[in-house]
Design a protein around this motif. Structure first.
Motif, mmCIF file in Angstrom:
data_model
loop_
_atom_site.group_PDB
_atom_site.id
_atom_site.type_symbol
_atom_site.label_atom_id
_atom_site.label_comp_id
_atom_site.label_asym_id
_atom_site.label_seq_id
_atom_site.Cartn_x
_atom_site.Cartn_y
_atom_site.Cartn_z
ATOM 1 N N SER A 1 0.823 -1.206 0.000
ATOM 2 C CA SER A 1 0.000 0.000 0.000
ATOM 3 C C SER A 1 0.859 1.258 0.000
ATOM 4 C CB SER A 1 -0.913 0.001 1.228
ATOM 5 O OG SER A 1 -1.748 -1.137 1.236
ATOM 6 N N ILE A 2 1.951 1.244 0.756
ATOM 7 C CA ILE A 2 2.836 2.413 0.805
ATOM 8 C C ILE A 2 3.436 2.686 -0.566
ATOM 9 C CG2 ILE A 2 5.030 3.245 1.736
ATOM 10 C CD1 ILE A 2 4.294 1.859 4.367
ATOM 11 N N LEU A 3 3.892 1.642 -1.250
ATOM 12 C CA LEU A 3 4.470 1.816 -2.591
ATOM 13 C C LEU A 3 3.423 2.337 -3.570
ATOM 14 C CD1 LEU A 3 6.741 -1.357 -2.924
ATOM 15 C CD2 LEU A 3 7.437 0.994 -2.461
ATOM 16 N N ALA A 4 2.202 1.859 -3.440
ATOM 17 C CA ALA A 4 1.145 2.327 -4.348
ATOM 18 C C ALA A 4 0.858 3.808 -4.130
ATOM 19 C CB ALA A 4 -0.119 1.496 -4.137
ATOM 20 N N TYR A 5 0.716 4.222 -2.874
ATOM 21 C CA TYR A 5 0.465 5.640 -2.597
ATOM 22 C C TYR A 5 1.652 6.513 -3.022
ATOM 23 C CZ TYR A 5 -3.629 4.438 0.250
ATOM 24 O OH TYR A 5 -4.851 3.992 0.684
ATOM 25 N N ALA A 6 2.865 6.035 -2.768
ATOM 26 C CA ALA A 6 4.044 6.862 -3.017
ATOM 27 C C ALA A 6 4.354 6.985 -4.497
ATOM 28 C CB ALA A 6 5.253 6.284 -2.279
ATOM 29 N N PHE A 7 4.288 5.899 -5.242
ATOM 30 C CA PHE A 7 4.667 5.929 -6.653
ATOM 31 C C PHE A 7 3.467 6.262 -7.545
ATOM 32 C CE2 PHE A 7 8.245 3.758 -4.870
ATOM 33 C CZ PHE A 7 9.305 4.069 -5.702
ATOM 34 N N VAL A 8 2.476 5.381 -7.537
ATOM 35 C CA VAL A 8 1.326 5.581 -8.427
ATOM 36 C C VAL A 8 0.553 6.834 -8.018
ATOM 37 C CG1 VAL A 8 -0.780 4.542 -9.329
ATOM 38 C CG2 VAL A 8 1.188 3.102 -8.789
ATOM 39 N N GLY A 9 0.340 7.003 -6.717
ATOM 40 C CA GLY A 9 -0.426 8.154 -6.257
ATOM 41 C C GLY A 9 0.249 9.477 -6.545
ATOM 42 N N THR A 10 1.562 9.530 -6.378
ATOM 43 C CA THR A 10 2.276 10.784 -6.659
ATOM 44 C C THR A 10 2.215 11.134 -8.134
ATOM 45 O OG1 THR A 10 3.776 10.329 -4.811
ATOM 46 C CG2 THR A 10 4.477 11.967 -6.421
ATOM 47 N N VAL A 11 2.361 10.132 -9.002
ATOM 48 C CA VAL A 11 2.269 10.388 -10.447
ATOM 49 C C VAL A 11 0.860 10.846 -10.822
ATOM 50 C CG1 VAL A 11 2.432 9.317 -12.724
ATOM 51 C CG2 VAL A 11 4.133 8.785 -10.985
ATOM 52 N N ILE A 12 -0.158 10.193 -10.276
ATOM 53 C CA ILE A 12 -1.544 10.610 -10.546
ATOM 54 C C ILE A 12 -1.769 12.043 -10.072
ATOM 55 C CG2 ILE A 12 -3.947 10.212 -9.891
ATOM 56 C CD1 ILE A 12 -3.343 7.234 -9.804
ATOM 57 N N SER A 13 -1.333 12.342 -8.858
ATOM 58 C CA SER A 13 -1.500 13.692 -8.331
ATOM 59 C C SER A 13 -0.765 14.720 -9.184
ATOM 60 C CB SER A 13 -0.989 13.741 -6.889
ATOM 61 O OG SER A 13 -1.044 15.045 -6.375
ATOM 62 N N CYS A 14 0.444 14.382 -9.636
ATOM 63 C CA CYS A 14 1.227 15.310 -10.460
ATOM 64 C C CYS A 14 0.495 15.670 -11.748
ATOM 65 C CB CYS A 14 2.590 14.687 -10.760
ATOM 66 S SG CYS A 14 3.548 15.546 -12.032
ATOM 67 N N PHE A 15 -0.014 14.670 -12.454
ATOM 68 C CA PHE A 15 -0.645 14.940 -13.750
ATOM 69 C C PHE A 15 -2.012 15.602 -13.584
ATOM 70 C CE2 PHE A 15 2.600 12.083 -15.257
ATOM 71 C CZ PHE A 15 2.877 12.570 -16.528
ATOM 72 N N PHE B 1 4.161 27.563 -19.634
ATOM 73 C CA PHE B 1 3.927 26.433 -20.517
ATOM 74 C C PHE B 1 3.346 25.254 -19.743
ATOM 75 C CE2 PHE B 1 7.531 28.823 -22.241
ATOM 76 C CZ PHE B 1 7.038 29.151 -23.496
ATOM 77 N N PHE B 2 2.921 24.231 -20.505
ATOM 78 C CA PHE B 2 2.357 23.032 -19.885
ATOM 79 C C PHE B 2 3.403 22.296 -19.049
ATOM 80 C CE2 PHE B 2 1.218 18.438 -20.230
ATOM 81 C CZ PHE B 2 0.099 18.480 -19.411
ATOM 82 N N THR B 3 4.659 22.305 -19.493
ATOM 83 C CA THR B 3 5.720 21.664 -18.705
ATOM 84 C C THR B 3 5.911 22.368 -17.362
ATOM 85 O OG1 THR B 3 7.308 23.011 -19.941
ATOM 86 C CG2 THR B 3 6.964 20.752 -20.688
ATOM 87 N N ASP B 4 5.696 23.683 -17.337
ATOM 88 C CA ASP B 4 5.748 24.398 -16.055
ATOM 89 C C ASP B 4 4.627 23.941 -15.119
ATOM 90 O OD1 ASP B 4 7.964 25.977 -16.818
ATOM 91 O OD2 ASP B 4 6.638 27.347 -17.897
ATOM 92 N N CYS B 5 3.452 23.703 -15.677
ATOM 93 C CA CYS B 5 2.335 23.227 -14.865
ATOM 94 C C CYS B 5 2.610 21.830 -14.320
ATOM 95 C CB CYS B 5 1.048 23.232 -15.686
ATOM 96 S SG CYS B 5 0.531 24.874 -16.255
ATOM 97 N N LEU B 6 3.197 20.958 -15.164
ATOM 98 C CA LEU B 6 3.547 19.625 -14.686
ATOM 99 C C LEU B 6 4.622 19.697 -13.605
ATOM 100 C CD1 LEU B 6 3.614 17.321 -17.847
ATOM 101 C CD2 LEU B 6 1.936 17.376 -16.001
ATOM 102 N N PHE B 7 5.570 20.601 -13.781
ATOM 103 C CA PHE B 7 6.609 20.766 -12.762
ATOM 104 C C PHE B 7 5.995 21.212 -11.436
ATOM 105 C CE2 PHE B 7 9.734 23.409 -10.530
ATOM 106 C CZ PHE B 7 10.804 22.520 -10.441
ATOM 107 N N PHE B 8 5.044 22.126 -11.513
ATOM 108 C CA PHE B 8 4.351 22.560 -10.297
ATOM 109 C C PHE B 8 3.599 21.395 -9.664
ATOM 110 C CE2 PHE B 8 0.533 24.387 -8.250
ATOM 111 C CZ PHE B 8 1.167 25.133 -7.263
ATOM 112 N N GLY B 9 2.974 20.561 -10.495
ATOM 113 C CA GLY B 9 2.282 19.392 -9.966
ATOM 114 C C GLY B 9 3.223 18.417 -9.282
ATOM 115 N N ALA B 10 4.447 18.287 -9.814
ATOM 116 C CA ALA B 10 5.416 17.364 -9.216
ATOM 117 C C ALA B 10 5.904 17.866 -7.865
ATOM 118 C CB ALA B 10 6.599 17.160 -10.171
ATOM 119 N N ILE B 11 6.263 19.143 -7.778
ATOM 120 C CA ILE B 11 6.828 19.636 -6.520
ATOM 121 C C ILE B 11 5.753 19.778 -5.441
ATOM 122 C CG2 ILE B 11 8.658 20.851 -7.742
ATOM 123 C CD1 ILE B 11 7.195 23.463 -7.247
#
Length: 677
Positions: free
Chosen positions: A195-209, A233-243
């Protein structure tokens, strides 16, 4: 003297006069230059001394903030006031000090400050200026707007308290991340690993996009409304989503730890926050590396996307391998040397090897956050067993203190930068959109993944725990450090200013409301983390089970217990009992003498990583010693176990539930299927 003689002398003097005058002029010029050089050196020394005093005053401000925070924390703990955590308190003190520095202290303008204009195509990082034949070096600090030129010239202190972003990554972040891995409660962490790996990896990517897409829609709307003052730009928005997807519930976890909240909920939140920090760092680096070919570098291109995905996997795996390798090297050094006889040297080596992991990863092009995190986990699992008792206590206390000071320093600096940072861009539309996007992104991370995970979990993640995890998605030190690392463009400055407000809101409101939320959701507190929970993760009574871990982790535990632990530490069974007979010389070389002499080897402190409430029977040669889950030896007349799993050199006795099928030996450990017992 005759007339001819006088004429000859006069002629000689006349011929040598220009030379004398020239020499005299040279002497005068040299004296003047020497005097000017002496004066210039004096002025330079005075400026250096003033700069040193200014730097000392700036550091004194932060030390005073930390001191005031500690004293107030003591008062809060003494009065048992939990609404405001020390991190929120440090931010408040930072904000107040920023107001004083911004509006209360004025440093007069230096008359030597001169603003000149020159037209260049790009801003050079280092500039050489020729002033009257002398070259001076100037370093780029960042772009400022024309309206802020006077502020920069007027108030030197505001620029002084703005630290280099690399200070955060190279000095302040390593002890925070390492302490997270070093103090990890591995038992509950590994029990909820999937569950931790799912929240950390998959969840973070979902939240970022999701955040990136929502913010791009907000940016398009702002552009149509004419509210954008630069490129976004859109890449700036994705960067904001990642951080902004990097959660840091330090406030919530501190209250959880103080109230002894359910250990599984604590493990889920702590494990997610630890790993998704690392994922957010690598994900943001991969988005920055996204570079399509052609004139428009912000269009979508499949090859560039695959390159970014490959970089994400490569950087993460490389950082993971580097962190584990550094931990293994430290374990071998502490095992095969006599450093434990000199506790100060032992602690110093442990500290330096742990810190250099971060710097080595950054120097090699990997991510230091990932490397130092897994280095801390490896050090806690292996190296810690090789340290002397004094060094074990000292390293725990050292990194705990460093973590406390670094975290509070960062939160104090967050409050300070709200008023001292020179390039803030606050856009109400972007701020409102960011808050909504963060909320939606967190919800898309927790609720769908919890529903999916509950399909395969024996003990479901209940709705109350999901609501608490949703509420506890605070943003903190990692988000701030990623945002402040690059504030050169219009988009990054707007993202940094918005990030500050999001951190303030989540720490003050969500962190302060943790205790009322626990009461509202009726989540139990006062749980002993050293005992298995008798209540399931959804809050209902459950039957205590003796086998909760997946078969994959059982195989890993057997391999770790029989081979890795004996190689890297003084504990575990002797390698002469676990390795084949043909490897006898190598086994005797790698086996520590303590492995034969130390009876504590029979009690494996990490058995609870995989086996919960299970009896363990360890067989060395012809001698069998049985221990229960607590490590206490059992009597010969005790009840026989339900099932035995036999591995060469070590027999693990695993009690099974009657309702579960008994796995075969090949299913548990396929590698041992063809070996003689």
């Amino acid at each position: 003297m005759g007339p001819k003689t006088r004429n000859a002398v006069a002629l000689k003097v006349w011929k040598t006069a220009p030379v004398s005058v020239f020499v005299s002029l040279l002497v005068c010029l040299c004296a003047i230059n020497a005097e000017d050089s002496v004066m210039e050196n004096i002025v330079t020394e005075k400026k250096a001394e003033e700069s040193h005093r200014q730097d000392s005053a700036d550091l004194l401000i932060f030390i005073m903030l930390l001191t005031l925070t500690i004293l107030t924390i003591w008062l809060f703990k003494h009065r048992r006031f939990r609404f405001l955590h020390e991190t929120g308190l440090a931010m408040i003190y930072g904000v107040l000090m920023g107001v004083v520095l911004r509006y209360g202290i004025h440093v007069p303008r230096d008359i030597n400050n001169v603003t000149l204009s020159c037209h260049v195509n790009a801003s050079p990082p280092t500039l050489l200026v020729n002033v009257s034949g002398k070259f001076y070096e100037y370093t780029l600090k960042g772009e400022i707007s024309p309206t802020e030129v006077g502020d920069v010239q007027d108030n030197e202190m505001l620029r002084k308290v703005t630290f280099d972003p690399e200070v955060f990554f190279n000095i302040l972040l390593p002890p925070i991340i390492f302490h997270a891995g070093y103090s990890l409660k591995r038992r509950h962490f590994f029990r909820n690993m999937g569950s931790i790996l799912a929240y950390a990896f998959v969840g973070t990517v979902i939240s970022c996009f999701i955040i990136g897409l929502l913010m791009y829609g907000c940016v398009v709307m702002m552009k149509q409304m004419g509210q954008l003052g630069g490129d976004f730009f859109f890449t700036d928005c994705l960067f904001f989503g990642a951080i902004i997807s990097a959660t840091d519930p330090v406030t919530v976890l501190a209250i959880f730890n103080e109230l002894h909240v359910d250990v599984d909920l604590y493990a889920l939140l702590f494990g997610e926050s630890v790993l998704n920090d690392a994922v957010a760092v690598v994900l943001s680096s991969s988005i920055v590396a996204y570079q399509p070919t052609g004139d428009n570098t912000h269009t979508f291109e499949g090859m560039a996307l695959l390159k970014s995905l490959g970089m994400f996997l490569g950087v993460f795996s490389g950082s993971f391998a580097l962190g584990v390798a550094t931990g293994v090297v430290t374990a071998l050094v502490t095992k095969f040397t006599k450093l434990r006889d000199f506790q100060l040297l032992e602690t110093a080596l442990f500290f330096l090897m742990s810190w250099c992991t971060f710097l080595l990863a950054e120097a090699c092009g990997f991510t230091g956050v990932v490397a130092v995190l897994f280095c801390g986990i490896t050090q806690a699992h292996y190296t810690f067993n090789n340290l002397s008792p004094e060094s074990q206590d000292r390293t725990k206390q050292l990194f705990e203190v460093l973590n406390f000071l670094a975290e509070n320093f960062i939160f104090s600096y967050m409050g300070l930068t709200l008023f001292t940072f020179q390039s803030h861009i606050f856009n109400p539309t972007f701020i409102v959109g960011a808050f909504l996007a963060v909320f939606v992104g967190r919800a898309a991370n927790i609720y769908p993944l919890s529903l999916f995970l509950n399909l395969g979990r024996r003990h479901k993640i209940g709705s109350r725990f999901q609501h608490m995890m949703m509420f506890a998605g605070l943003r903190g030190a990692m988000t701030f450090a990623l945002a402040i690392r690059d504030t050169a463009t219009y988009a990054r400055q707007m993202m940094f200013s918005t990030t500050l407000l999001i951190v303030f809101f989540t720490v003050w409101v969500c962190g302060g409301g943790t205790t009322p939320m626990l009461s509202c959701l009726r989540i139990r507190v006062g749980v002993d983390s050293d005992q298995d929970s008798s209540i399931s993760i959804d809050g209902t009574e459950r039957k205590s089970t003796r086998q909760e871990s997946a078969w994959l982790f059982r195989i890993w535990y057997n391999f770790d217990h029989n081979y890795l632990k004996p190689i890297l530490t003084h504990s575990g069974p002797p390698l002469t009992a676990t390795l084949p007979a043909c490897c006898g010389p190598l086994a005797r070389c790698l086996t520590s003498p303590q492995a034969y002499e130390n009876e504590e080897q029979l009690k494996d402190d990490d058995s609870d990583l995989i086996l919960n409430d299970a009896d363990i029977s360890l067989t060395y040669g012809d001698v069998t010693v049985s221990t229960d889950a607590s490590g206490a030896p059992t009597k010969p007349g005790d009840r026989a176990p339900d099932h035995e799993q036999v591995v060469r050199g070590t027999r693990l006795v695993l009690p099974m539930d009657d309702s579960e099928p008994i796995p075969t030996r090949a299913q548990i450990c396929p590698a041992a299927d063809n070996k003689p017992i």
